[in-house]
Design a protein around this motif. Structure first.
Motif, PDB file in Angstrom:
ATOM      1  N   UNK A 194       0.786  -1.011  -0.125  1.00 20.53           N
ATOM      2  CA  UNK A 194      -0.065   0.055  -0.042  1.00 20.53           C
ATOM      3  C   UNK A 194       0.822   1.221  -0.084  1.00 20.53           C
ATOM      4  N   UNK A 195       2.049   1.118  -0.735  1.00 15.36           N
ATOM      5  CA  UNK A 195       2.858   2.207  -0.725  1.00 15.36           C
ATOM      6  C   UNK A 195       2.792   2.998  -2.229  1.00 15.36           C
ATOM      7  N   UNK A 196       2.471   2.187  -3.203  1.00 16.29           N
ATOM      8  CA  UNK A 196       2.094   2.782  -4.777  1.00 16.29           C
ATOM      9  C   UNK A 196       0.436   2.764  -4.450  1.00 16.29           C
ATOM     10  N   UNK A 197      -0.142   4.156  -4.311  1.00 15.60           N
ATOM     11  CA  UNK A 197      -1.467   4.118  -4.421  1.00 15.60           C
ATOM     12  C   UNK A 197      -2.142   4.298  -5.853  1.00 15.60           C
ATOM     13  N   UNK A 198      -3.151   3.552  -5.934  1.00 19.32           N
ATOM     14  CA  UNK A 198      -3.841   3.849  -7.457  1.00 19.32           C
ATOM     15  C   UNK A 198      -4.358   5.168  -7.452  1.00 19.32           C
ATOM     16  N   UNK A 199      -4.008   5.965  -8.454  1.00 20.56           N
ATOM     17  CA  UNK A 199      -4.317   7.350  -8.668  1.00 20.56           C
ATOM     18  C   UNK A 199      -5.564   7.493  -9.782  1.00 20.56           C
ATOM     19  N   UNK A 200      -6.028   6.489 -10.188  1.00 24.48           N
ATOM     20  CA  UNK A 200      -7.162   6.633 -11.338  1.00 24.48           C
ATOM     21  C   UNK A 200      -6.671   6.431 -12.696  1.00 24.48           C
ATOM     22  N   UNK A 201      -7.381   6.262 -13.524  1.00 24.23           N
ATOM     23  CA  UNK A 201      -6.866   6.404 -15.003  1.00 24.23           C
ATOM     24  C   UNK A 201      -7.422   7.425 -15.901  1.00 24.23           C
ATOM     25  N   UNK A 202      -6.461   7.925 -16.674  1.00 20.62           N
ATOM     26  CA  UNK A 202      -6.901   8.891 -17.614  1.00 20.62           C
ATOM     27  C   UNK A 202      -8.335   8.470 -18.359  1.00 20.62           C
ATOM     28  N   UNK A 203      -9.131   9.449 -18.533  1.00 18.64           N
ATOM     29  CA  UNK A 203     -10.423   8.942 -19.398  1.00 18.64           C
ATOM     30  C   UNK A 203      -9.868   8.778 -20.740  1.00 18.64           C
ATOM     31  N   UNK A 204     -10.307   7.492 -21.319  1.00 17.79           N
ATOM     32  CA  UNK A 204      -9.948   6.865 -22.718  1.00 17.79           C
ATOM     33  C   UNK A 204     -10.379   7.774 -23.613  1.00 17.79           C
ATOM     34  N   UNK A 205     -10.055   7.457 -24.778  1.00 20.10           N
ATOM     35  CA  UNK A 205     -10.522   8.319 -26.000  1.00 20.10           C
ATOM     36  C   UNK A 205     -10.036   7.617 -27.220  1.00 20.10           C
ATOM     37  N   UNK A 206     -10.750   7.644 -28.335  1.00 18.74           N
ATOM     38  CA  UNK A 206     -10.637   7.236 -29.743  1.00 18.74           C
ATOM     39  C   UNK A 206      -9.895   7.920 -30.167  1.00 18.74           C
ATOM     40  N   UNK A 207      -8.352   7.391 -30.717  1.00 18.38           N
ATOM     41  CA  UNK A 207      -7.552   8.240 -31.594  1.00 18.38           C
ATOM     42  C   UNK A 207      -7.411   7.774 -32.755  1.00 18.38           C
ATOM     43  N   UNK A 208      -8.086   8.622 -33.731  1.00 16.11           N
ATOM     44  CA  UNK A 208      -8.185   8.032 -35.095  1.00 16.11           C
ATOM     45  C   UNK A 208      -7.512   8.586 -36.317  1.00 16.11           C
ATOM     46  N   UNK A 209      -6.754   9.910 -35.843  1.00 13.17           N
ATOM     47  CA  UNK A 209      -6.159  10.578 -36.866  1.00 13.17           C
ATOM     48  C   UNK A 209      -5.009  11.444 -35.793  1.00 13.17           C
ATOM     49  N   UNK A 210      -4.390  12.408 -36.682  1.00 10.39           N
ATOM     50  CA  UNK A 210      -3.288  13.310 -35.992  1.00 10.39           C
ATOM     51  C   UNK A 210      -3.943  14.165 -34.968  1.00 10.39           C
ATOM     52  N   UNK A 211      -5.193  14.795 -35.425  1.00 10.02           N
ATOM     53  CA  UNK A 211      -5.767  15.734 -34.601  1.00 10.02           C
ATOM     54  C   UNK A 211      -6.320  15.016 -33.529  1.00 10.02           C
ATOM     55  N   UNK A 212      -6.955  14.092 -33.321  1.00  8.51           N
ATOM     56  CA  UNK A 212      -7.348  13.433 -32.160  1.00  8.51           C
ATOM     57  C   UNK A 212      -6.264  12.959 -31.205  1.00  8.51           C
ATOM     58  N   UNK A 213      -5.081  12.354 -31.754  1.00  5.42           N
ATOM     59  CA  UNK A 213      -3.816  12.317 -30.928  1.00  5.42           C
ATOM     60  C   UNK A 213      -3.490  13.613 -30.393  1.00  5.42           C
ATOM     61  N   UNK A 214      -3.269  14.607 -31.085  1.00  2.62           N
ATOM     62  CA  UNK A 214      -2.634  15.693 -30.334  1.00  2.62           C
ATOM     63  C   UNK A 214      -3.768  15.962 -29.438  1.00  2.62           C
TER      64      UNK A 214
END
Length: 366
Positions: free
Chosen positions: A117-137
């Motif tokens: 219990x020394x590395x606490x769970x910090x939650x995850x980044x909201x997922x997204x669908x990355x289809x092209x360069x603009x959505x990746x950025x």
């Protein structure tokens, strides 16, 4: 635990055999190092002979892998994409095996710290669908916001990675990196420490991309030069994470009288990004023409160029042995509460401290 213990002598023998091949040792050579007859080692590798604890310790030392590697199975995500090593395995296959073994070990270490219990769970980044360069950025900007670094140059990348639940270790290998994320918001990565600092930072940003996008296992060791579309999009993500487009455009307009090379040198130093990555970013945003791009790629700045334009050389990041601040705090908290030994604390810190430099152990409470 994500990795299960092996259950048969055949499994143990297979682990020993593959580790031996990865170390480029023959059966006769390993047998001499561990004080066994070759015939006995043959039986060990085929699962026809038991291995004593002392013999396994000698094998571990000779092959440069921890004992835990030989008594645990690899995570299924790694097994499904791993080629079996043969007696004539090429160097890149042997290196990939050793990096994977190090990655597995780093995962087991992280799981131990989580179990304490020394590395606490910090939650995850909201997922997204990355289809092209603009959505990746766009997703890179989301990750920056989650990590609470929405603008400006990023701090050490091991710190940034930990803010999204990825625990980095930099190893003494001439490779890019591999990552393993068995659960949302929790993963580990091993990076090679031989490349220039800017390249190492780009590799770390790339592994962060795989982690936040939910790729359970990823390895850049031995991949073909022609990267698939997903890898290219993650490269776009990594570039945007390190140097946001808005800041690139603002810096460009801030010095209208300067030539492209001078502007790019300043950007590379300020954001501690590789020369290839900063030139590519300027080309993608159409700040430089394609014809000029090739000439700029070839004109890599030297230390003196950075000093002349930026005033100093960019700070090094991700040197061999580097781990993040949360990892260090977790190890030392476990040590101070006497839940791990001195030797284990030093091992988990990967050279950051010696036993003599460890902090005082907390007095037990009455």
């Amino acid at each position: 635990m994500t990795t299960d213990a092996i259950e048969t002598l055949a499994e143990l023998g297979q682990r020993i055999r593959e580790a031996r091949l990865a170390a480029a040792l023959s059966q006769a050579e390993l047998a001499v190092q561990i004080g066994l007859e070759r015939s006995a080692l043959v039986k060990v590798e085929t699962g026809d002979r038991k291995v004593s604890a002392l013999e396994l310790l000698r094998i571990s030392d000779a092959l440069g892998l921890p004992l835990s590697h030989f008594v645990h199975r690899s995570p299924p995500a790694m097994v499904s994409r791993r080629e079996s090593l043969s007696d004539d395995a090429e160097a890149v296959q042997r290196t990939k095996y050793r990096i994977d073994a190090l990655l597995e070990g780093h995962l087991r270490d992280a799981e131990q710290l989580r179990s304490l219990q020394e590395l606490a769970d910090i939650g995850s980044v909201p997922r997204a669908t990355v289809r092209d360069a603009d959505s990746a950025r766009a997703y890179a900007r989301t990750v920056r916001a989650f990590a609470e670094i929405p603008i400006g140059p990023l701090p050490p990348l091991a710190d940034v990675a930990e803010r999204v639940g990825l625990y980095i270790l930099v190893a003494d290998f001439d490779v890019d990196g591999s990552s393993l994320s068995p659960a949302p918001g929790f993963g580990v990565a091993v990076l090679g420490g031989h490349a220039p600092s800017g390249r190492r930072r780009f590799t770390a940003a790339h592994e962060i991309g795989h982690h936040v996008l939910g790729d359970e296992y990823q390895s850049d060791v031995g991949v073909a030069a022609s990267r698939d579309e997903r890898e290219k999009l993650i490269d776009v993500f990594a570039g945007e994470l390190l140097l946001p487009s808005d800041e690139l455009l603002a810096e460009w307009s801030r010095h209208p009288g300067e030539d492209s090379w001078t502007r790019l040198v300043r950007l590379a130093a300020t954001y501690r990004i590789s020369w290839t990555a900063v030139v590519r970013a300027a080309c993608q945003r159409k700040l430089i023409a394609k014809a000029e791009t090739q000439a700029l790629y070839a004109r890599t700045p030297q230390r003196g160029d950075f000093m002349a334009i930026y005033g100093d050389v960019p700070l090094e990041d991700l040197s061999v042995g580097a781990v993040g601040p949360r990892w260090k705090k977790a190890v030392l908290a476990a040590y101070r509460s006497s839940r791990i030994t001195k030797a284990r604390a030093v091992e988990l810190l990967h050279g950051a401290l010696t036993e003599e430099e460890l902090p005082t152990v907390d007095e037990p409470r009455p």
